[in-house]
Design a protein around this motif. Structure first.
Motif, mmCIF file in Angstrom:
data_model
loop_
_atom_site.group_PDB
_atom_site.id
_atom_site.type_symbol
_atom_site.label_atom_id
_atom_site.label_comp_id
_atom_site.label_asym_id
_atom_site.label_seq_id
_atom_site.Cartn_x
_atom_site.Cartn_y
_atom_site.Cartn_z
ATOM 1 N N LYS A 129 -30.241 -18.042 35.450
ATOM 2 C CA LYS A 129 -28.965 -17.518 34.966
ATOM 3 C C LYS A 129 -28.372 -16.534 35.985
ATOM 4 C CE LYS A 129 -29.055 -19.666 30.948
ATOM 5 N NZ LYS A 129 -28.055 -20.687 30.585
ATOM 6 N N TRP B 155 -23.162 -17.010 31.234
ATOM 7 C CA TRP B 155 -24.236 -17.118 32.225
ATOM 8 C C TRP B 155 -25.052 -15.841 32.362
ATOM 9 C CZ3 TRP B 155 -25.916 -21.369 34.695
ATOM 10 C CH2 TRP B 155 -25.086 -22.504 34.691
ATOM 11 N N ASN C 197 -17.881 -14.597 32.986
ATOM 12 C CA ASN C 197 -19.244 -15.084 33.229
ATOM 13 C C ASN C 197 -20.208 -14.764 32.092
ATOM 14 O OD1 ASN C 197 -19.062 -16.046 36.200
ATOM 15 N ND2 ASN C 197 -18.076 -14.036 36.213
ATOM 16 N N VAL D 194 -23.037 -18.162 39.845
ATOM 17 C CA VAL D 194 -22.973 -19.231 38.854
ATOM 18 C C VAL D 194 -23.053 -20.592 39.540
ATOM 19 C CG1 VAL D 194 -21.478 -20.351 37.155
ATOM 20 C CG2 VAL D 194 -21.759 -17.873 37.133
#
Length: 277
Positions: free
Chosen positions: A186, A211, A208, A174
């Motif tokens: 991503k 993402w 996460n 990330v």
């Protein structure tokens, strides 16, 4: 869940046969390793894949009832490309190759490219982590317009310490995606890799979710889901809770007792888990 299979699972089997088997077993997606498009080649360069072959592979998938999910093993079996090289010429070459891959992916009908390829990203002598991260972000930024043009997302794949020393956690993935700062960059999550982190896999998924563009199902023993010690019930519960809409692709690295049996056991197990999630 939408289930896909990574096509190198079947080795050199003709695509017509392997794709048909993949669909017969219950998968609806196929994820393609670029080097399988040039069988027998020692070094892969997708620029050598003619337009006729690209159209043919897309047609074979469609005829089998499969959607091409995208590409993975992007830089495997290539030469001259490296994500974290301090050499400007290598950086330019790598960015240009990622653009070529994005075009190929789009022509096949794919929407995601999983960027793992540890042997083309690990830290080189004299390059620290922060410098490598800056280099990688610069290379990726150069490729983003081509990704946008082809509607293809690069999904950064953290890998465990057994495979390298760059981007080892979802958090670091990330972090790199944030530096690239593009809607076309991503995160990819892989069960085998997440198992090497101290956090529970389900927690990584939840943290996460915003993402995550793609997901690989496997086990640290290099076999498929349900064929090792990792329990997938909490994993699928987390994917469901976070409303994950992407593909779950089976990616294995050992093919025992056989590719078809691994593919069958994997999807049977995941469907049972999903039914109980």
């Amino acid at each position: 869940m939408k289930y896909a299979l990574c096509n190198e699972t079947f080795g050199d089997l003709p695509f017509e046969e392997s794709f048909a088997t993949t669909r017969r077993l219950g998968y609806t997606g196929i994820e393609i390793a670029p080097f399988t498009l040039l069988p027998g080649a020692t070094v892969t360069d997708v620029r050598d894949v003619p337009a006729t072959r690209r159209a043919e592979v897309k047609r074979i998938a469609e005829d089998a009832g499969l959607e091409v999910v995208g590409l993975h093993w992007l830089l495997a079996k290539t030469e001259g490309f490296y994500l974290t090289s301090p050499d400007p010429a290598v950086q330019r070459a790598t960015a240009e190759y990622l653009k070529e891959l994005a075009e190929l992916c789009g022509q096949l009908g794919g929407k995601v490219m999983v960027l793992g390829s540890p042997q083309q990203r690990n830290l080189l002598p004299g390059v620290g982590y922060e410098q490598a991260e800056e280099i990688a972000a610069g290379v990726l930024r150069e490729a983003m317009p081509a990704c946008g043009d082809n509607q293809v997302t690069i999904a950064l794949e953290p890998l465990g310490p057994a495979e390298g020393d760059f981007m080892l956690t979802a958090e670091s993935g990330v972090g790199l995606a944030t530096m690239v700062d593009s809607p076309w960059c991503k995160l990819h999550l892989d069960v085998k890799a997440m198992a090497s982190e101290p956090k529970p896999i389900a927690e990584i998924i939840r943290e996460n979710a915003a993402w995550t563009a793609h997901f690989h199902a496997n086990d640290p023993n290099l076999l498929g889901p349900g064929m090792g010690e990792v329990e997938f019930a909490p994993i699928f519960a987390a994917l469901k809770e976070t409303d994950y809409q992407g593909w779950v692709s089976v990616e294995v690295f050992k093919y025992e007792p056989s590719p078809e049996e691994i593919a069958r056991q994997s999807i049977d197990y995941m469907q049972r888990i999903e039914a109980g999630a």
